[in-house]
Scaffold this motif. Structure first.
Motif, PDB file in Angstrom:
ATOM      1  N   CYS B 261     -27.462  17.482  20.377  1.00 26.97           N
ATOM      2  CA  CYS B 261     -27.310  18.551  21.370  1.00 26.97           C
ATOM      3  C   CYS B 261     -28.595  19.347  21.493  1.00 26.97           C
ATOM      4  CB  CYS B 261     -26.186  19.504  20.988  1.00 26.97           C
ATOM      5  SG  CYS B 261     -24.556  18.802  21.179  1.00 26.97           S
ATOM      6  N   GLY B 262     -29.295  19.525  20.368  1.00 31.36           N
ATOM      7  CA  GLY B 262     -30.519  20.322  20.369  1.00 31.36           C
ATOM      8  C   GLY B 262     -31.600  19.770  21.273  1.00 31.36           C
ATOM      9  N   LEU B 263     -31.549  18.461  21.527  1.00 31.57           N
ATOM     10  CA  LEU B 263     -32.559  17.840  22.381  1.00 31.57           C
ATOM     11  C   LEU B 263     -32.461  18.323  23.822  1.00 31.57           C
ATOM     12  CD1 LEU B 263     -32.124  14.136  21.216  1.00 31.57           C
ATOM     13  CD2 LEU B 263     -33.938  15.702  20.558  1.00 31.57           C
ATOM     14  N   LEU B 264     -31.240  18.768  24.205  1.00 30.17           N
ATOM     15  CA  LEU B 264     -31.005  19.064  25.614  1.00 30.17           C
ATOM     16  C   LEU B 264     -31.399  20.488  25.940  1.00 30.17           C
ATOM     17  CD1 LEU B 264     -27.538  17.396  25.631  1.00 30.17           C
ATOM     18  CD2 LEU B 264     -29.697  16.447  26.437  1.00 30.17           C
ATOM     19  N   PRO B 265     -31.796  20.722  27.195  1.00 29.79           N
ATOM     20  CA  PRO B 265     -32.171  22.081  27.559  1.00 29.79           C
ATOM     21  C   PRO B 265     -30.943  22.981  27.653  1.00 29.79           C
ATOM     22  CG  PRO B 265     -32.270  20.632  29.465  1.00 29.79           C
ATOM     23  CD  PRO B 265     -31.960  19.768  28.285  1.00 29.79           C
ATOM     24  N   GLY B 266     -31.186  24.278  27.584  1.00 30.18           N
ATOM     25  CA  GLY B 266     -30.106  25.230  27.766  1.00 30.18           C
ATOM     26  C   GLY B 266     -29.531  25.707  26.462  1.00 30.18           C
ATOM     27  N   PRO B 267     -28.313  26.229  26.499  1.00 27.36           N
ATOM     28  CA  PRO B 267     -27.722  26.818  25.292  1.00 27.36           C
ATOM     29  C   PRO B 267     -27.249  25.728  24.335  1.00 27.36           C
ATOM     30  CG  PRO B 267     -26.175  26.973  27.115  1.00 27.36           C
ATOM     31  CD  PRO B 267     -27.408  26.302  27.651  1.00 27.36           C
ATOM     32  N   ASN B 268     -28.197  24.928  23.847  1.00 26.21           N
ATOM     33  CA  ASN B 268     -27.834  23.732  23.098  1.00 26.21           C
ATOM     34  C   ASN B 268     -27.170  24.035  21.762  1.00 26.21           C
ATOM     35  OD1 ASN B 268     -30.143  24.502  21.606  1.00 26.21           O
ATOM     36  ND2 ASN B 268     -31.414  23.356  23.025  1.00 26.21           N
ATOM     37  N   ALA B 269     -27.603  25.107  21.070  1.00 18.25           N
ATOM     38  CA  ALA B 269     -27.006  25.422  19.774  1.00 18.25           C
ATOM     39  C   ALA B 269     -25.553  25.856  19.953  1.00 18.25           C
ATOM     40  CB  ALA B 269     -27.810  26.514  19.071  1.00 18.25           C
ATOM     41  N   VAL B 270     -25.260  26.485  21.087  1.00 18.02           N
ATOM     42  CA  VAL B 270     -23.885  26.915  21.354  1.00 18.02           C
ATOM     43  C   VAL B 270     -22.991  25.702  21.558  1.00 18.02           C
ATOM     44  CG1 VAL B 270     -22.424  28.291  22.859  1.00 18.02           C
ATOM     45  CG2 VAL B 270     -24.793  28.969  22.476  1.00 18.02           C
ATOM     46  N   ILE B 271     -23.445  24.771  22.410  1.00 21.04           N
ATOM     47  CA  ILE B 271     -22.665  23.565  22.664  1.00 21.04           C
ATOM     48  C   ILE B 271     -22.472  22.804  21.357  1.00 21.04           C
ATOM     49  CG2 ILE B 271     -22.599  21.379  23.925  1.00 21.04           C
ATOM     50  CD1 ILE B 271     -24.222  22.684  26.098  1.00 21.04           C
ATOM     51  N   ALA B 272     -23.545  22.715  20.558  1.00 19.64           N
ATOM     52  CA  ALA B 272     -23.466  21.991  19.292  1.00 19.64           C
ATOM     53  C   ALA B 272     -22.380  22.580  18.399  1.00 19.64           C
ATOM     54  CB  ALA B 272     -24.819  22.043  18.584  1.00 19.64           C
ATOM     55  N   SER B 273     -22.339  23.919  18.298  1.00 24.93           N
ATOM     56  CA  SER B 273     -21.359  24.516  17.391  1.00 24.93           C
ATOM     57  C   SER B 273     -19.932  24.321  17.917  1.00 24.93           C
ATOM     58  CB  SER B 273     -21.671  25.993  17.151  1.00 24.93           C
ATOM     59  OG  SER B 273     -21.620  26.711  18.354  1.00 24.93           O
ATOM     60  N   ILE B 274     -19.760  24.371  19.237  1.00 25.83           N
ATOM     61  CA  ILE B 274     -18.423  24.151  19.809  1.00 25.83           C
ATOM     62  C   ILE B 274     -17.949  22.725  19.518  1.00 25.83           C
ATOM     63  CG2 ILE B 274     -17.095  23.918  21.944  1.00 25.83           C
ATOM     64  CD1 ILE B 274     -18.868  26.005  23.195  1.00 25.83           C
ATOM     65  N   VAL B 275     -18.828  21.761  19.825  1.00 30.23           N
ATOM     66  CA  VAL B 275     -18.420  20.361  19.679  1.00 30.23           C
ATOM     67  C   VAL B 275     -18.147  20.054  18.207  1.00 30.23           C
ATOM     68  CG1 VAL B 275     -19.150  17.970  19.983  1.00 30.23           C
ATOM     69  CG2 VAL B 275     -19.641  19.643  21.756  1.00 30.23           C
ATOM     70  N   SER B 276     -18.970  20.597  17.312  1.00 28.42           N
ATOM     71  CA  SER B 276     -18.752  20.352  15.890  1.00 28.42           C
ATOM     72  C   SER B 276     -17.417  20.933  15.438  1.00 28.42           C
ATOM     73  CB  SER B 276     -19.897  20.974  15.082  1.00 28.42           C
ATOM     74  OG  SER B 276     -19.540  21.040  13.732  1.00 28.42           O
TER      75      SER B 276
END
Lengths: 314, 507
Positions: B261-276
């Motif tokens: 997720c971190g590779l992608l632009p934007g609020p990537n850390a947020v998406i990462a934590s949600i998906v995890s």
């Protein structure tokens, strides 16, 4: 004893005498408002300039962020600030000239007093290197065949977008604009092939051009950019379109003339300051100094030239 | 490559660089702990102070602040339910519940250990695979990005341990809040009432601090004096063997999800934590513990946001493209030292490129050593009587909200959403979907409309592009799976007569 009292009283009296009617400006630190986020180009330039200005003013110049609304929040803050020379603004064509055209804000480009222009960037139109065009004329020829099919990415209604709009009108072609949330996303979209072209300042994409990922088709300035001498100007290629995003210093309107004079003479010193010049060089930012009168005239000229372009977009 | 890594460690192990690395991670931890003041402000303030340094030293220190804040961000989420950064909102869900049960120590411990593992693996990924990964990131255009966020929102809808209907309502509220401001495609002003402070929309930091922090404090204060206030005893300071057994898989999965997720632009850390978090809840052996302090729900997302920090450096180092505000400030750090991160950095300045990467191993180890002993100190905060602690937290929230943009408007937004958060707690509505939808909504709108501009309005673009189609299919599968699960769950619930539907934050 009496003599002592007399001396003390006389000293007190001397101290109470009106100090020089107005103490020499500045007597306290000066705030430099940056209407854009920390770490952006305007912010970095402002911080370098603040360091130089502090040295020559004899008072610290403190950078204060007032971010929001495409620079409107900071601009309004400065417009409403006391016009005493203690609150200045690092200003750009974006917050000062273009924001009042594209959104309803309580200020105009001429709600401020010019101190001087620091720098101006060269806008370059660059295509992903696997696209077929090498010059603006080749692009125009292809765009005539496929109206609306060739795409470019830039932030909305800022100078790069407006400059392409002017270019397309001058060339009589239809290019499709895909709005982007910033220069970085616009470059990403171009490198990924999601849009065909990007327009931004030379310094921002020089490394991608040097690495061969993007190909410059032309620059929108009077003369070629020293950092990218191979890119011909639009004028050389037969399209008289110029657009240079500038950065400078402004004060609230109504700042006393003697304070403005002091600031303007300090400004002249800062842009020749060796440390400042070296700092800007490291940034890849071109110092294009402009004195207050010409800087102010440029605001009016940009407003007159760009207002119809923005209105035509709607 | 090996030569480069060797050279990198030679640079990173110079004593002054070790010192700058330590200064960076220490400052990062402190900034991360203070709500509202994040890596952006920290790095920006430090920029002028680094003019005189060697470029490698300066970047090592600034990078240290960046990943250091990812460690600190979880602390206030766990202890007082105030997320320090958007990526720690998810950590509040389980972390704060653990703290209420006297398990703040293990929660903080697993967050630190997970962060360390994820950070270290993330740096390995960055060293080994940066250029090909950067190409993967470029393959994500507007249609792919829209589909990813739709997937994220679907996961979000099923995150809440309570009723899905309530979660959907709160998510829709968040999406609506996200429409405030100048609309991204034509600049039309929506719900701004001519107030320039609203042109960029409502910031998620004041909203999150209000909904979580202030809302929680009001709720606590309203209960004061009633017998409900139980001061949890602090049992262990570190995760136990069984905590560890439950967490290690979550940490590894979170690392993988976060890095990608971190590779992608934007609020990537947020998406990462949600998906995890969604993944862990789905895979947990004891899903009923979610919402009541499941340690996997801290371990996974905290690892994910740290791995995302490493992933976010891939596009920065290889393409010179910042994918989030903190990496944008880091880019500024490169620029003022005359360095241009991007395709040529590795050849032009291998000392900086490899030196910074090598320093990140060392920095992550320093952070672990720094954070584990601090757990004892942080946990003691919970022993402070509420009459002193609660006003102090309110003060911190106010300062934090103000410091985001030096704007009083943000403080008012925080106060307003504090009241909204209080009302939601009383009504049994989970507030996490509001904040997360507020972050994701505008990104989705921009990507969706860009995609439709590219396709001249044809929605076919979302199914003819393989990555986009895959995310949409995954989202659809998730919905079907949940419908089946709900039907089965309803039968089970009738048998067990469990009355706690939807009351996570009011229990």
């Amino acid at each position: 004893m009496l003599r002592l009292i007399a001396i003390l009283l006389l000293t007190a009296l001397a101290a109470a005498a009106p100090a020089p009617a107005r103490a020499q400006y500045p007597t306290k630190p000066v705030e430099l408002v940056v209407p854009f986020p920390a770490g952006g180009r305007t912010d970095i330039i402002a911080r370098q300039w603040a360091a130089a200005a502090g040295k020559h003013l004899g008072q610290q110049v403190v950078v204060v962020q007032k971010v929001g609304g495409g620079g409107a929040v900071g601009s309004i803050h400065v417009m409403n600030a006391p016009a005493d020379g203690y609150i200045l603004m690092a200003t750009t064509i974006g917050n000062q000239v273009l924001r009042p055209i594209s959104a309803t804000v309580p200020y105009r480009y001429d709600s401020f007093a010019p101190i001087g222009q620091i720098s101006a960037a060269t806008l370059v139109l660059a295509a992903k290197s696997d696209r077929p065009w090498k010059t603006l004329s080749e692009l125009v020829a292809d765009a005539r065949k496929r109206p609306g099919a060739i795409t470019f990415g830039t932030p909305l209604k800022l100078l790069p977008h407006l400059t392409v709009a002017r270019f397309a009108r001058a060339a009589g072609v239809d290019l499709k604009h895909v709005p982007q949330t910033g220069d970085g996303p616009a470059i990403t979209a171009t490198l990924g092939g999601h849009v065909d072209m990007v327009v931004t300042s030379v310094g921002t994409i020089l490394s991608h051009i040097k690495a061969g990922n993007l190909r410059p088709l032309g620059v929108f300035s009077e003369a070629r950019d020293p950092a990218l001498p191979e890119a011909a100007t639009a004028g050389e290629q037969g399209f008289a379109v110029v657009g240079e995003p500038w950065t400078g210093i402004a004060a609230p309107k109504g700042t006393p003339a003697e304070v403005l004079a002091r600031l303007r003479s300090v400004f002249e010193l800062t842009i020749k300051d060796p440390e400042f010049v070296a700092g800007m060089e490291k940034l890849g930012e071109r110092i294009v100094p402009m004195r207050a009168d010409r800087f102010g005239a440029r605001w009016a000229q940009d407003f007159e030239g760009l207002e119809p372009v923005v209105k035509a977009l709607k | 490559m090996l030569e480069g890594i060797g050279q990198g460690f030679a640079v990173a192990l110079e004593w002054q660089n070790l010192l700058y690395c330590f200064a960076g991670v220490l400052l990062g931890t402190v900034l991360g702990v203070l709500p509202g003041i994040g890596p952006v402000a920290g790095i920006a303030l430090l920029l002028p102070a680094t003019y005189g340094l060697h470029p490698a030293s300066a970047i090592i220190m600034m990078a240290g602040i960046f990943y250091g804040t990812m460690y600190g961000g979880s602390t206030t989420s766990i202890l007082i339910n105030v997320p320090g950064e958007a990526s720690s909102v998810i950590t509040c869900l389980e972390g704060y519940q653990m703290a209420r049960r006297g398990r703040a120590g293990p929660a903080l411990g697993i967050a630190a250990i997970g962060s360390f593992i994820a950070g270290t693996i993330g740096v390995v990924g960055l060293m080994l695979a940066a250029p090909p990964l950067a190409r993967l990131a470029l393959a994500f255009g507007p249609p792919e990005y829209s589909a990813l966020i739709v997937f994220g929102l679907v996961v979000l809808a099923f995150l809440s341990s309570g009723s899905t209907l309530r979660a959907l309502a709160m998510g829709a509220f968040g999406l609506l809040l996200g429409t405030i401001g100048l609309e991204p495609i034509s600049g039309f002003a929506r719900f701004t009432f001519g107030v320039p402070e609203l042109f960029d929309g409502i910031g998620f930091i004041p909203v999150a601090m209000g909904l979580f922090g202030l809302g929680e404090i009001l709720d606590k204060a309203a209960r004061a004096g009633s017998a409900e206030v139980v001061r949890a005893r602090l049992t262990h300071l570190l995760p136990s063997r069984s905590d560890w057994a439950r967490s290690w898989r979550a940490i590894l999965r979170g690392t993988g999800i976060g890095f990608l997720c971190g590779l992608l632009p934007g609020p990537n850390a947020v998406i990462a934590s949600i998906v995890s978090y969604g993944t862990e809840k789905r895979l947990a052996r004891h899903p009923e513990e979610f919402g009541r302090g499941a340690i996997e729900g801290v371990a996974g997302p905290e690892s994910a946001n740290n791995a995302a920090a490493a992933g976010a450096l891939v596009p920065l180092f290889t393409l010179g493209l910042p994918s989030s505000p903190p990496t944008a400030v880091l880019l500024a750090g490169f620029l003022i030292h005359g360095l241009t991160p991007g395709p040529l950095l590795m050849q032009q300045r291998p000392d900086v490129f490899w030196g910074v990467l090598a320093s990140m191993y060392i920095g992550n180890a320093m952070l672990l050593v720094l954070n584990l002993p601090l757990i004892g100190v942080f946990v003691r905060i919970l022993r402070i009587p509420d009459v002193y602690l609660l006003p102090a937290v309110v003060l911190f929230c106010m300062v934090g909200a103000y410091s985001v943009g030096n704007s009083l408007a943000d403080v008012w937004v925080m106060v307003l959403f504090g009241l909204v958060g209080f009302a939601c707690r009383r009504g049994g509505f989970d507030t996490a979907p509001v904040v997360l939808a507020l972050v994701l909504g505008p990104v989705l709108e921009t990507a969706l409309r860009q995609a439709l501009i590219l396709s001249d309005g044809s929605p076919a673009i979302f199914v003819t592009r393989p990555i986009a189609a895959a995310f949409l299919a995954a989202a659809a599968a998730l919905i079907v799976w949940n419908l089946v699960a709900v039907r089965r769950g309803r039968m089970a619930r009738t048998l067990a007569a469990d009355p706690t539907g939807g009351a996570r934050c009011s229990d």
